[in-house]
Motif scaffolding. Structure first.
Motif, PDB file in Angstrom:
ATOM      1  N   GLY B 119     -63.012 -34.591 -38.942  1.00  0.00           N
ATOM      2  CA  GLY B 119     -64.455 -34.687 -39.388  1.00  0.00           C
ATOM      3  C   GLY B 119     -64.762 -34.568 -40.890  1.00  0.00           C
ATOM      4  N   THR B 120     -63.854 -33.981 -41.516  1.00  0.00           N
ATOM      5  CA  THR B 120     -64.088 -33.866 -43.128  1.00  0.00           C
ATOM      6  C   THR B 120     -64.135 -35.044 -43.923  1.00  0.00           C
ATOM      7  OG1 THR B 120     -61.776 -33.202 -43.493  1.00  0.00           O
ATOM      8  CG2 THR B 120     -63.345 -31.588 -42.930  1.00  0.00           C
ATOM      9  N   GLY B 121     -63.432 -36.085 -42.976  1.00  0.00           N
ATOM     10  CA  GLY B 121     -63.074 -37.340 -43.786  1.00  0.00           C
ATOM     11  C   GLY B 121     -61.669 -37.541 -44.633  1.00  0.00           C
ATOM     12  N   ALA B 122     -60.867 -36.283 -44.463  1.00  0.00           N
ATOM     13  CA  ALA B 122     -59.667 -36.242 -44.985  1.00  0.00           C
ATOM     14  C   ALA B 122     -58.547 -37.267 -44.067  1.00  0.00           C
ATOM     15  CB  ALA B 122     -58.862 -34.797 -44.641  1.00  0.00           C
ATOM     16  N   GLN B 123     -57.979 -37.945 -44.625  1.00  0.00           N
ATOM     17  CA  GLN B 123     -56.795 -38.672 -44.028  1.00  0.00           C
ATOM     18  C   GLN B 123     -55.556 -38.047 -43.689  1.00  0.00           C
ATOM     19  OE1 GLN B 123     -56.330 -42.495 -45.895  1.00  0.00           O
ATOM     20  NE2 GLN B 123     -58.489 -42.808 -46.349  1.00  0.00           N
ATOM     21  N   ALA B 124     -55.349 -37.021 -44.580  1.00  0.00           N
ATOM     22  CA  ALA B 124     -54.030 -36.200 -44.285  1.00  0.00           C
ATOM     23  C   ALA B 124     -54.689 -34.855 -44.630  1.00  0.00           C
ATOM     24  CB  ALA B 124     -53.253 -36.945 -45.461  1.00  0.00           C
ATOM     25  N   LEU B 125     -53.628 -33.965 -44.155  1.00  0.00           N
ATOM     26  CA  LEU B 125     -53.848 -32.539 -44.160  1.00  0.00           C
ATOM     27  C   LEU B 125     -52.738 -32.020 -44.419  1.00  0.00           C
ATOM     28  CD1 LEU B 125     -55.477 -30.029 -42.990  1.00  0.00           C
ATOM     29  CD2 LEU B 125     -54.738 -30.499 -40.982  1.00  0.00           C
ATOM     30  N   VAL B 126     -52.679 -30.820 -45.510  1.00  0.00           N
ATOM     31  CA  VAL B 126     -51.582 -30.056 -45.948  1.00  0.00           C
ATOM     32  C   VAL B 126     -52.002 -28.708 -45.380  1.00  0.00           C
ATOM     33  CG1 VAL B 126     -50.240 -29.255 -47.780  1.00  0.00           C
ATOM     34  CG2 VAL B 126     -51.135 -31.391 -47.818  1.00  0.00           C
ATOM     35  N   GLN B 127     -51.193 -27.960 -44.574  1.00  0.00           N
ATOM     36  CA  GLN B 127     -51.153 -26.667 -44.215  1.00  0.00           C
ATOM     37  C   GLN B 127     -49.867 -25.925 -44.595  1.00  0.00           C
ATOM     38  OE1 GLN B 127     -54.801 -26.458 -40.844  1.00  0.00           O
ATOM     39  NE2 GLN B 127     -52.448 -26.322 -40.015  1.00  0.00           N
ATOM     40  N   GLY B 128     -50.041 -24.751 -44.419  1.00  0.00           N
ATOM     41  CA  GLY B 128     -48.738 -24.007 -44.819  1.00  0.00           C
ATOM     42  C   GLY B 128     -48.983 -22.279 -44.603  1.00  0.00           C
ATOM     43  N   PHE B 129     -48.110 -21.460 -44.929  1.00  0.00           N
ATOM     44  CA  PHE B 129     -48.087 -20.254 -45.056  1.00  0.00           C
ATOM     45  C   PHE B 129     -47.227 -19.429 -45.910  1.00  0.00           C
ATOM     46  CE2 PHE B 129     -44.490 -21.302 -42.316  1.00  0.00           C
ATOM     47  CZ  PHE B 129     -43.605 -20.470 -42.777  1.00  0.00           C
ATOM     48  N   VAL B 130     -47.574 -18.156 -46.343  1.00  0.00           N
ATOM     49  CA  VAL B 130     -46.917 -17.529 -47.494  1.00  0.00           C
ATOM     50  C   VAL B 130     -46.269 -16.138 -46.516  1.00  0.00           C
ATOM     51  CG1 VAL B 130     -46.850 -16.444 -49.279  1.00  0.00           C
ATOM     52  CG2 VAL B 130     -47.851 -18.789 -49.388  1.00  0.00           C
ATOM     53  N   GLN B 131     -45.144 -16.098 -46.662  1.00  0.00           N
ATOM     54  CA  GLN B 131     -44.637 -14.842 -45.869  1.00  0.00           C
ATOM     55  C   GLN B 131     -43.655 -14.207 -46.521  1.00  0.00           C
ATOM     56  OE1 GLN B 131     -43.074 -14.967 -41.608  1.00  0.00           O
ATOM     57  NE2 GLN B 131     -41.181 -14.911 -42.747  1.00  0.00           N
ATOM     58  N   ALA B 132     -43.843 -12.811 -46.675  1.00  0.00           N
ATOM     59  CA  ALA B 132     -43.061 -11.957 -47.291  1.00  0.00           C
ATOM     60  C   ALA B 132     -41.788 -11.610 -46.395  1.00  0.00           C
ATOM     61  CB  ALA B 132     -43.579 -10.661 -47.920  1.00  0.00           C
ATOM     62  N   ASN B 133     -40.589 -11.842 -46.803  1.00  0.00           N
ATOM     63  CA  ASN B 133     -39.210 -11.707 -46.122  1.00  0.00           C
ATOM     64  C   ASN B 133     -38.926 -10.073 -46.347  1.00  0.00           C
ATOM     65  OD1 ASN B 133     -39.723 -14.366 -45.502  1.00  0.00           O
ATOM     66  ND2 ASN B 133     -38.141 -14.897 -47.127  1.00  0.00           N
ATOM     67  N   GLY B 134     -38.149  -9.709 -45.562  1.00  0.00           N
ATOM     68  CA  GLY B 134     -37.523  -8.511 -45.549  1.00  0.00           C
ATOM     69  C   GLY B 134     -36.581  -8.376 -46.744  1.00  0.00           C
ATOM     70  N   ASP B 135     -36.098  -9.465 -47.491  1.00  0.00           N
ATOM     71  CA  ASP B 135     -35.097  -9.132 -48.501  1.00  0.00           C
ATOM     72  C   ASP B 135     -35.808  -9.279 -49.883  1.00  0.00           C
ATOM     73  OD1 ASP B 135     -36.005 -11.805 -48.589  1.00  0.00           O
ATOM     74  OD2 ASP B 135     -33.928 -12.553 -48.252  1.00  0.00           O
ATOM     75  N   GLY B 136     -37.173  -9.346 -49.717  1.00  0.00           N
ATOM     76  CA  GLY B 136     -37.899  -9.319 -51.272  1.00  0.00           C
ATOM     77  C   GLY B 136     -38.314 -10.642 -51.520  1.00  0.00           C
ATOM     78  N   LYS B 137     -37.807 -11.797 -50.806  1.00  0.00           N
ATOM     79  CA  LYS B 137     -38.315 -13.059 -51.157  1.00  0.00           C
ATOM     80  C   LYS B 137     -39.287 -13.258 -50.522  1.00  0.00           C
ATOM     81  CE  LYS B 137     -33.717 -14.466 -52.890  1.00  0.00           C
ATOM     82  NZ  LYS B 137     -32.521 -15.273 -52.610  1.00  0.00           N
ATOM     83  N   LEU B 138     -39.893 -14.622 -50.824  1.00  0.00           N
ATOM     84  CA  LEU B 138     -41.045 -15.230 -50.194  1.00  0.00           C
ATOM     85  C   LEU B 138     -40.767 -16.548 -49.291  1.00  0.00           C
ATOM     86  CD1 LEU B 138     -43.906 -15.104 -53.199  1.00  0.00           C
ATOM     87  CD2 LEU B 138     -43.705 -13.508 -50.869  1.00  0.00           C
ATOM     88  N   THR B 139     -41.218 -16.780 -48.284  1.00  0.00           N
ATOM     89  CA  THR B 139     -40.978 -18.062 -47.556  1.00  0.00           C
ATOM     90  C   THR B 139     -42.527 -18.674 -47.810  1.00  0.00           C
ATOM     91  OG1 THR B 139     -39.300 -17.400 -46.174  1.00  0.00           O
ATOM     92  CG2 THR B 139     -40.327 -19.451 -45.452  1.00  0.00           C
ATOM     93  N   VAL B 140     -42.482 -19.959 -48.290  1.00  0.00           N
ATOM     94  CA  VAL B 140     -43.441 -20.723 -48.174  1.00  0.00           C
ATOM     95  C   VAL B 140     -43.293 -21.894 -47.185  1.00  0.00           C
ATOM     96  CG1 VAL B 140     -45.092 -22.197 -49.762  1.00  0.00           C
ATOM     97  CG2 VAL B 140     -44.324 -20.037 -50.879  1.00  0.00           C
ATOM     98  N   GLY B 141     -44.237 -22.107 -46.318  1.00  0.00           N
ATOM     99  CA  GLY B 141     -44.118 -23.175 -45.462  1.00  0.00           C
ATOM    100  C   GLY B 141     -45.046 -24.267 -45.852  1.00  0.00           C
ATOM    101  N   CYS B 142     -44.578 -25.479 -45.574  1.00  0.00           N
ATOM    102  CA  CYS B 142     -45.493 -26.569 -45.957  1.00  0.00           C
ATOM    103  C   CYS B 142     -45.446 -27.664 -45.001  1.00  0.00           C
ATOM    104  CB  CYS B 142     -44.946 -26.948 -47.458  1.00  0.00           C
ATOM    105  SG  CYS B 142     -45.877 -28.454 -48.125  1.00  0.00           S
ATOM    106  N   TYR B 143     -46.507 -28.187 -44.376  1.00  0.00           N
ATOM    107  CA  TYR B 143     -46.591 -28.935 -43.378  1.00  0.00           C
ATOM    108  C   TYR B 143     -47.786 -30.199 -43.768  1.00  0.00           C
ATOM    109  CZ  TYR B 143     -44.964 -24.935 -40.467  1.00  0.00           C
ATOM    110  OH  TYR B 143     -44.185 -24.060 -39.919  1.00  0.00           O
ATOM    111  N   LEU B 144     -47.304 -31.264 -43.550  1.00  0.00           N
ATOM    112  CA  LEU B 144     -48.208 -32.556 -43.950  1.00  0.00           C
ATOM    113  C   LEU B 144     -48.477 -33.195 -42.511  1.00  0.00           C
ATOM    114  CD1 LEU B 144     -49.404 -34.356 -45.583  1.00  0.00           C
ATOM    115  CD2 LEU B 144     -47.393 -35.632 -45.969  1.00  0.00           C
ATOM    116  N   TYR B 145     -49.769 -33.445 -42.213  1.00  0.00           N
ATOM    117  CA  TYR B 145     -50.185 -34.154 -40.883  1.00  0.00           C
ATOM    118  C   TYR B 145     -51.063 -35.366 -41.374  1.00  0.00           C
ATOM    119  CZ  TYR B 145     -49.097 -29.747 -38.925  1.00  0.00           C
ATOM    120  OH  TYR B 145     -48.469 -28.187 -38.699  1.00  0.00           O
TER     121      TYR B 145
END
Lengths: 180, 457
Positions: B119-145
């Motif tokens: 509905g926004t007119g976007a042909q593609a969509l990028v979603q993702g998340f940012v998560q702090a891991n127990g070991d002090g690092k980050l996980t960045v998830g990246c999804y393309l639709y």
């Protein structure tokens, strides 16, 4: 390409100053640089010392000042992309060679420079050509090559700061640097 | 003096394990058979009629946590901003978001509400998340639709030390760019260049390094000596450049990690225009001996230089083909600066440029298909491209003085510097192969002599 000859303010000022000291008899009188007809743009200033006493209070000593007094110019100029030595350059370099032969203890650096209208690396190489053109001429006049160091500054050190034909003509130069 | 992580701990991970507890729901099964829409693709070389609309909402966090780089919730917005800025800079995308787009709940990351996004007119969509891991690092998830097909195109997760979170964002943008254009990625890369300040007659020039988008900027040298023409080694940790330190213009090899440097060769002549071979084993450079300049090569580890050209005149600006077998260079042996090719051992030297004016600063594309150059003529300096066989010449820029091209890691964007008439002030620009998408690269001071790194690992 025309070789533009410019009356350089610095050189003229130096000649004006030294004109006033001329009567103070420097320790080492250089050989006469040239006949009066060949002297180029600085000759009038250098030759008329009559009323220069008003600016002649500073005693300039040292090799560089002596050199600047003895030669029509410390630099020669080039056409665009050129590094050849023409008649006017020869007069300048002949005077420089004479001074250098009279001062065998002095080593000089010859700087090669370019205008801003060239690519950076090519200008480094072109500046090296220009410095070596001056050096080779002086060497042919008997100045030992070991006394002359060359350095190319490419387009990194312009003296005239505009983006005009006049400025570029001043920047396409080889300068003989005598230590202070 | 220079601090750089010796080992960049950025890993590509599969999604299954690191996300166990809070893993987003498994993606829906593939789109139902039969109703297959045309594939979503971006044409990078042909005429781009309009950039692809792509939505990039804020990336949620499964649980807000404090990290050395900030709260994960704030990072989710910043990562989306970088992804949007990267894609926009390519000229091939028209990103919306993250500002102004509806929020995405964490469970929706892997199960988008496609009705909203189409509905926004976007042909593609990028979603993702940012998560702090127990070991002090980050996980960045990246999804393309693909919003029209209501299907997932690709996904990747990046585990990164918090200080390197920007790299995860660039990797996400690279994933999107590569999937939709079919070209190689280039956003996760850096630029070394010469930072300039001061009056035209006495410019202070310092080596500086930054991310390709201008972030993470820092200086490598102090400006006491003029420095010129830095170029990366393939390992990205070593730079060759030219310095006037001690009033002796010489090429140096500089290690970014340790800050140590050494002379490239010990010959008592000006050495300049250095550039690594693609395998990092050789450096070609120019040396001026009594006014004659030739191209030499020397082992990167040091050794006796070997002369590759011997024509009277100026031979300089050498650049290897990506397979290391050939070298393009400029020479004025024929009377004016032109482009020439030779084998890596100096054999088979022949001219490839024949247009009006002069040609300089050739740089071979990492893809091998094109050579970028500076063309001088008609009162201007312009950046152009030409095929290695001399065909297909095209001029990409138009200005008083554009000079010194350097290729993006994927061979689809060229960075160069533009010098202003009069003031002589220079800044960095990029242009794509269409010549349409021209952008200024932000730098804290003036800039020249940019060199793009290979893609970071």
């Amino acid at each position: 390409m025309n070789k533009t000859r410019l009356s350089l303010i610095a050189a003229t000022a130096a000649l004006a100053l030294t004109a006033g000291c001329a009567r103070k008899a420097p320790k080492n009188l250089p050989p006469p640089p040239m006949t009066s007809g060949e002297a180029g743009q600085g000759s009038e200033t250098g030759g008329t010392g009559a009323d220069a006493g008003s600016v002649g209070q500073t005693s300039l000593t040292g090799a560089r000042a002596d050199f600047m007094r003895a030669v029509p110019s410390d630099r020669i100029f080039f056409g665009t992309d050129e590094y050849g030595i023409d008649d006017q350059d020869r007069r300048t370099l002949d005077a420089q060679a004479a001074w250098l032969l009279a001062h065998p203890a002095i080593a000089v650096t010859i700087e090669g420079h370019c205008d801003e209208r060239g690519t950076r690396e090519y200008n480094l190489a072109l500046g090296d050509r220009r410095a070596n053109a001056a050096k080779n001429y002086l060497a042919a006049k008997g100045v030992p090559a070991l006394r002359m160091t060359t350095i190319s500054w490419g387009k990194e050190k312009p003296v005239a700061l505009g983006s005009t034909e006049d400025a570029w003509a001043q920047n396409r130069r080889a300068v003989t640097i005598v230590p202070q | 003096m220079v601090r750089l992580p010796a080992c960049i701990a950025l890993a590509l991970v599969a999604f299954a394990s690191p996300l166990s507890a809070q893993a987003p729901p498994a993606p829906p099964p593939a789109a139902p058979a039969g109703a297959e829409p045309p594939p979503l693709e971006v044409d990078i070389v042909g005429g781009i009629s309009a950039p692809m609309p792509i939505a990039i909402p804020v990336m949620p966090t499964p649980a807000s946590a404090s990290t050395p780089a900030g709260e994960t919730a704030a990072l989710g917005r910043q990562v989306a901003e970088i992804v949007a800025a990267d894609l926009k800079s390519s000229g091939l995308f028209n990103p919306s978001g993250p500002g102004g787009l509806p929020p995405v709940a964490f469970p929706q990351v892997a199960a988008p509400d496609f009705a909203i996004w189409s509905g926004t007119g976007a042909q593609a969509l990028v979603q993702g998340f940012v998560q702090a891991n127990g070991d002090g690092k980050l996980t960045v998830g990246c999804y393309l639709y693909d919003t029209a097909a209501k299907s997932e195109l690709t996904r990747q997760g990046f585990v990164v030390a918090p200080a390197l979170w920007r790299r995860a964002a660039h990797k996400c943008a690279d994933m999107v760019y590569a999937r939709l254009t079919g070209e190689g990625p280039y956003f996760d890369s850096r630029v070394v260049y010469v930072s300039e300040t001061g009056p035209k007659s006495r410019r202070i020039k310092r080596l500086a390094i930054m991310d390709q988008d201008g972030a993470s900027h820092r200086f490598l040298t102090n400006g006491q000596a003029i420095v010129l023409t830095p170029r990366f080694a393939p390992n990205q940790q070593t730079i060759v450049y030219m310095s006037y330190v001690g009033d002796k213009p010489r090429a140096y090899v500089y290690d970014i990690g340790s800050g140590r440097q050494r002379l490239l060769v010990s010959q008592p002549y000006m050495t300049f225009a250095p550039r690594f071979s693609p395998d990092g084993r050789w450096v070609i450079f120019s040396m001026s001996v009594n006014g004659n300049t030739d191209i030499y090569r020397v082992a990167a580890a040091g050794g006796e230089p070997q002369r590759l050209t011997n024509a009277p005149g100026i031979d300089t600006g050498g650049s290897y083909s990506p397979d290391g077998r050939r070298i393009v260079f400029e020479s004025d042996r024929g009377g004016s600066q032109q482009l020439y090719l030779m084998d890596a051992d100096g054999a088979n030297q022949h001219r490839i440029s024949f247009g009006a004016g002069t040609y300089a600063t050739p740089v071979w594309s990492p893809r091998g298909d094109l050579i970028a150059f500076t063309r001088i003529g008609g009162g201007g300096f312009r950046i152009g491209i030409i095929a290695p066989d001399g065909g297909g010449e095209k001029i990409l820029t138009e200005a008083w003085q554009d000079e010194g091209p350097s290729w993006s890691p994927n061979g689809r964007v060229i960075m160069f510097f533009r010098t202003a008439q009069g003031s002589g002030r220079a800044d960095l620009w990029s242009v794509d192969l269409t010549g349409v998408n021209e952008r200024r690269i932000p730098t804290p001071l003036d800039g020249s002599d940019p060199a793009w790194s290979p893609l970071l690992p």
